[in-house]
Design an enzyme around this catalytic site. Structure first.
Site, PDB file in Angstrom:
ATOM      1  N   LYS A 163       0.966  -1.213   0.155  1.00  0.00           N
ATOM      2  CA  LYS A 163      -0.098   0.050  -0.085  1.00  0.00           C
ATOM      3  C   LYS A 163       0.917   1.213  -0.069  1.00  0.00           C
ATOM      4  O   LYS A 163       1.585   1.510   1.192  1.00  0.00           O
ATOM      5  CB  LYS A 163      -0.797   0.050   1.343  1.00  0.00           C
ATOM      6  CG  LYS A 163      -1.745   1.346   1.209  1.00  0.00           C
ATOM      7  CD  LYS A 163      -2.577   1.367   2.325  1.00  0.00           C
ATOM      8  CE  LYS A 163      -3.198   2.709   2.699  1.00  0.00           C
ATOM      9  NZ  LYS A 163      -4.204   2.995   3.971  1.00  0.00           N
ATOM     10  N   GLY A 216      -8.981   8.967   8.424  1.00  0.00           N
ATOM     11  CA  GLY A 216      -9.275   9.179   9.978  1.00  0.00           C
ATOM     12  C   GLY A 216     -10.352  10.034  10.064  1.00  0.00           C
ATOM     13  O   GLY A 216     -10.961  10.334  11.197  1.00  0.00           O
ATOM     14  N   ALA A 222      -9.568   5.339   2.915  1.00  0.00           N
ATOM     15  CA  ALA A 222      -9.392   6.536   3.835  1.00  0.00           C
ATOM     16  C   ALA A 222     -10.859   7.453   3.742  1.00  0.00           C
ATOM     17  O   ALA A 222     -11.299   7.566   2.701  1.00  0.00           O
ATOM     18  CB  ALA A 222      -8.422   7.383   3.096  1.00  0.00           C
ATOM     19  N   GLY A 223     -11.205   7.693   4.902  1.00  0.00           N
ATOM     20  CA  GLY A 223     -12.452   8.755   5.285  1.00  0.00           C
ATOM     21  C   GLY A 223     -13.623   8.103   5.421  1.00  0.00           C
ATOM     22  O   GLY A 223     -14.803   8.629   5.580  1.00  0.00           O
ATOM     23  N   ASN A 279      -9.999   1.573   8.472  1.00  0.00           N
ATOM     24  CA  ASN A 279      -9.572   1.194   9.840  1.00  0.00           C
ATOM     25  C   ASN A 279     -10.125   1.633  10.870  1.00  0.00           C
ATOM     26  O   ASN A 279     -10.739   1.286  11.778  1.00  0.00           O
ATOM     27  CB  ASN A 279      -8.043   1.638   9.801  1.00  0.00           C
ATOM     28  CG  ASN A 279      -7.131   0.990  11.027  1.00  0.00           C
ATOM     29  OD1 ASN A 279      -7.841   0.805  11.962  1.00  0.00           O
ATOM     30  ND2 ASN A 279      -5.919   1.107  10.742  1.00  0.00           N
TER      31      ASN A 279
END
Lengths: 66, 265, 265, 66, 265, 265, 66, 66
Positions: free
Chosen positions: E99, E160, E187-188, E209
């Site tokens: 990644k 995040g 992301a997001g 995550n």
């Protein structure tokens, strides 16, 4: 001699200057910008700068733009 | 009054000269807009046929009336083209200002950030004042600044779409991270409220064309935008209230007569 | 020029008189706004202590300068209260205009559609020109019209929140279904771009208070709103372009020099 | 007699008029609106309209409003 | 079933291993999520003090249970760092998957498109399967594909932040222009509805995550996301209705009894 | 498990029975959806001609398989019609459940809040369990509760429009102010992500029809929605992270090797 | 000789191998990745690869990542 | 006698019951709901409830609904 002007073939006298070409094509009273073989030609050199066989000339004029 | 490059201007509206129904409408629209900067282009002259008609009126007017011309590199999709077009424009229009547009996709008309930065670097070195059309991407904007740009022009939304400011948070981030750079929203402005919003966010100006040219009444729309940028800028300077997720009474609740107290029983 | 009730006005901005830092700032803000209608309220006079100080300056100024006063029923939460407050205001302010506000929830300050319609019916029968504060609900607005209202004032967003126009499609639907009714966006306007947008949608005017009163520089913000409503109205009259989901080149693509054609290979 | 004015108890002469009450309370030069027992009292009747024991009076003045 | 690189997978959820309250919660969350790919990182070992405690449980679990590990280059902000980190990860984790994350701004954690493309070019040449974290910019994505990437991972919104998909039209444009590329929203993502939406738009998968790790009950949230990606993918395959700006009755209006006809009088 | 009226259910999806391409597709879609409540209607029987064909299969299936039928008053636009339709439905379907729909505008299919509240009052007094279709207006919802409703069904957006949740803040306000009331989003759900979002906000369930019936593959879309409501509810129970306007690294930044520190120079 | 390990100075015997260094530092049973002077060292060469005075060593271990 | 059924005129014997009407119209095996003059008729009274000249009858059947 034969050159390309704005995508069309044009016959001129040998070693014609840009000024000469513009006169020949009827642009004398118009303001235009000129490129030879994709290089910019400063306007103050139009009278001296002469062309060669097979040169590719672009004559550009002001237009609306966004 | 504000500064762009080395010039001091009153109007925070930059206007394009394309797509108007006629040269007369173009002329009255520019006047009504109050814009001091007008964008122009260079194209192949089809001299022999129709020289000195419509388009020369256009050019005669602009030459004599527009305070500043801003030539563009519209339609370019490589560094080489853009640089050459800029050089021709500098020679012809006698200005070192250039609106740098390097298109990365013919359908979306998005800027190519890689080619734009590279062309900007070359042109800045050659002494141009580069007005680069870019996205709202902060990193790309920072590279443009590194390349020598004092002005950055993020899009609001795709060219000619009239969608306004699509990515407001990203534009705010741009403004916050580049406090010393002149930021002009270019492309996508469709209505005066969009222009006002850009100015409220602290952008220095907006550049637009289609929104005026394709309005039913272009000069009236130009006037609308003139007022909108004044409104937006004054609001920015006046310090707007923060929006809140809750209601707050505007009329004070003190001194209520007794029947108000009763009704809450 | 536009008409509200039987009066013909120039300005499409209606302004509230509350929450200003001082009577002087209120005064210069109203002047800067160009508003011809100013909202006011009635409250218990605490005469014995501080009569004829601060507040009387406020009142002296409004009486002599505001072209039209629009008393409100702010704080009312029942039909009875609202009707009584309207009657007292008519007698005191010598106007049959009343901004009808019947609050249904003290936290959200939402209008109570049931009580608002009922109070509107009573007040219209008594000869009032009712300016009812309501939501964007079309059915409620139609009931207000049935009750006799010639004016309907949907909120943009909660009072004092500054969120702007939260439910744009619903406001558009309201405008489309009530072509003959004077529609004024009341409440929630936080920035000039919000006001411009309301006018662009064809609303006749906006009424605001907090956005000016709580700006850091209220008179400058008032001026910003003056320009914004002009911008929005002119745009409405000028016939804005339709927004599109696609990009459209503004600079024409005809007459491209050869290097453009090359680069697309 | 005893009446309520803006939530406080006030002692007045019997059958006092609104005008009299406003004078007694020091409002004479001020513009106010008056309600008796939650009914509006037109200003031009202030001189005639007299009050009764236990009446509830509201005296209202113009204020800023949104 | 779908393919990423040369592997065939069932789950369209990729999950991160950071920020969980404990290794046990991490473990039950990964199981509940159904994810087959788990992202990991490499960091300085503070061996002497606390080796083989907490973190080694983490690693023992992942090594034996995660079907595929996807090491990242988180924290890198230059091409050199990212390439070196990728090389170390390949050696250590025995996978050519990486990644690629090259950060352009430490506050916004935006990718640096220039460095990302350059690092991707180097890593693809070295035989890596590169999963590049990028913005929604189409031109940048095309450069990544040119550089050899078969997978592109646009952000939904800042890392995040949990804001979901900020720029839906741009993501749609990406999907439409890159039909053969595996597109994963990275992301997001803050809520299952965000993940479902990404899949509905035709994205192949989502990587997340924080949304799981910082939920009050991470394993339950992991299960929620498992269902959300199934929902979104099935909806994409089932061919969703087009949204419309108008209402359309669902119950047929034929065969209405007479009192319906009456009431419309 | 959750309760609606006096019944305990597993599925938080209520499904409509209209607009399917065939009775077979309806049947497999309902099964795939997992829904336990299916909405139905009453209409004039054109008995003599085509009795006992298509529609009787529809009815035979529903009678034997749907766990709960929820008759509606679709198409009613007055209190009288709605009450009569509800009475006929109660007698015919042998249930006191009624989805109360009183339409205020034939084009927008908006509920008429005034007639809906009045009809709800009558029907609650007659012992019905009323499921009222309404807007997101809190005051109207409170009146419905006062009228005796234990369930309130705000729209997401116009019926059959598939726009999802148009007024999220207003729906959140409804949820916050009516904690004890069963809240079901009815109308406007177009995609699983919309349904998931409604559940994430704490709504108890969603009712939809068109989104499944008009999908290209209705049973697969029904399954998608089954997963979406599970996802949304689990997310609600799992306690989602707060969205933030800023980025937050997910991979910890401790233990960075030296080349990271270098690159920030 | 003196080298840098994860930012700290460490004293080792001359020409120590990576394997030797890992033993000295107590990592023997742990899986780690190692870089010398910002270059990746393949794990299978840990036994042969020896270090020099002033080398900068990074010892990395697997960690949670997003 | 003549009554209205679902908007059409129908001729029946005088004082026919609802049950009789449903038989005459061919509905006997079908489940329907019936309203007379915009009032609901409970199903268990279909056998007793008789109709009068000019009554307006609606016969309704279950249908798909959203």
């Amino acid at each position: 001699m034969r050159i390309q002007v704005n995508g069309s073939s044009v016959e001129t006298v040998p070693a014609i200057t840009i000024e000469g070409l513009l006169q020949q094509l009827g642009y004398e009273n118009q303001m235009v910008a000129v490129a030879i073989n994709a290089s910019c030609v400063p306007r103050q050199t139009f009278a001296e700068q002469s062309l060669q066989e097979s040169d590719i000339i672009e004559i550009l004029a002001p237009m609306a733009g966004g | 009054m504000w500064k762009v490059g080395d010039q001091t201007l009153s109007s925070r509206l930059l206007i394009g000269s394309a797509r108007y129904p006629s040269p007369e409408v173009l002329q009255t629209s520019i006047e009504a807009s109050g814009a001091e900067i007008v964008t122009v282009s260079l194209r192949r002259e089809s001299a022999l046929q129709n020289k000195a008609q419509g388009d020369s009126r256009f050019w005669d007017y602009l030459r004599s009336h527009a305070r500043y011309l801003l030539p563009n590199t519209a339609g370019c999709s490589s560094v080489k083209e853009a640089v050459l077009t800029a050089q021709l424009a500098r020679d012809f229009f006698e200005t070192n200002w250039i609106k740098l547009e390097v298109i990365g996709n013919d359908e979306t008309l998005q800027p190519d950030p890689f080619a734009t930065v590279e062309a900007a670097r070359i042109l800045c070195r050659e002494g141009f004042e580069v007005f680069p059309y870019t996205t709202e991407d902060l990193i790309v904007a920072e590279k443009l600044v590194e390349a020598g740009c004092r002005i950055v022009m993020p899009w609001g939304s795709p060219i000619g779409s009239g969608q306004g400011l699509r990515h407001v948070e990203a534009l705010q981030s741009l403004r916050a991270h580049l406090p010393g750079i002149t930021l002009i929203v270019d492309a996508g402005i469709g209505r005066p409220s969009h222009a006002a919003k850009a100015l409220e966010l602290g952008f220095d100006a907006v550049l637009l064309n289609t929104a005026v040219a394709l309005a039913k009444d272009p000069p009236l729309m130009a006037s609308a935008f003139k007022h909108a940028v004044i409104a937006g800028r004054q609001a920015y300077e006046a310090g707007a209230m923060e929006a809140s997720s809750r209601a707050h009474a505007s009329t004070p609740s003190i001194g209520m007569p007794f029947w108000h107290q009763e009704s809450s029983l």
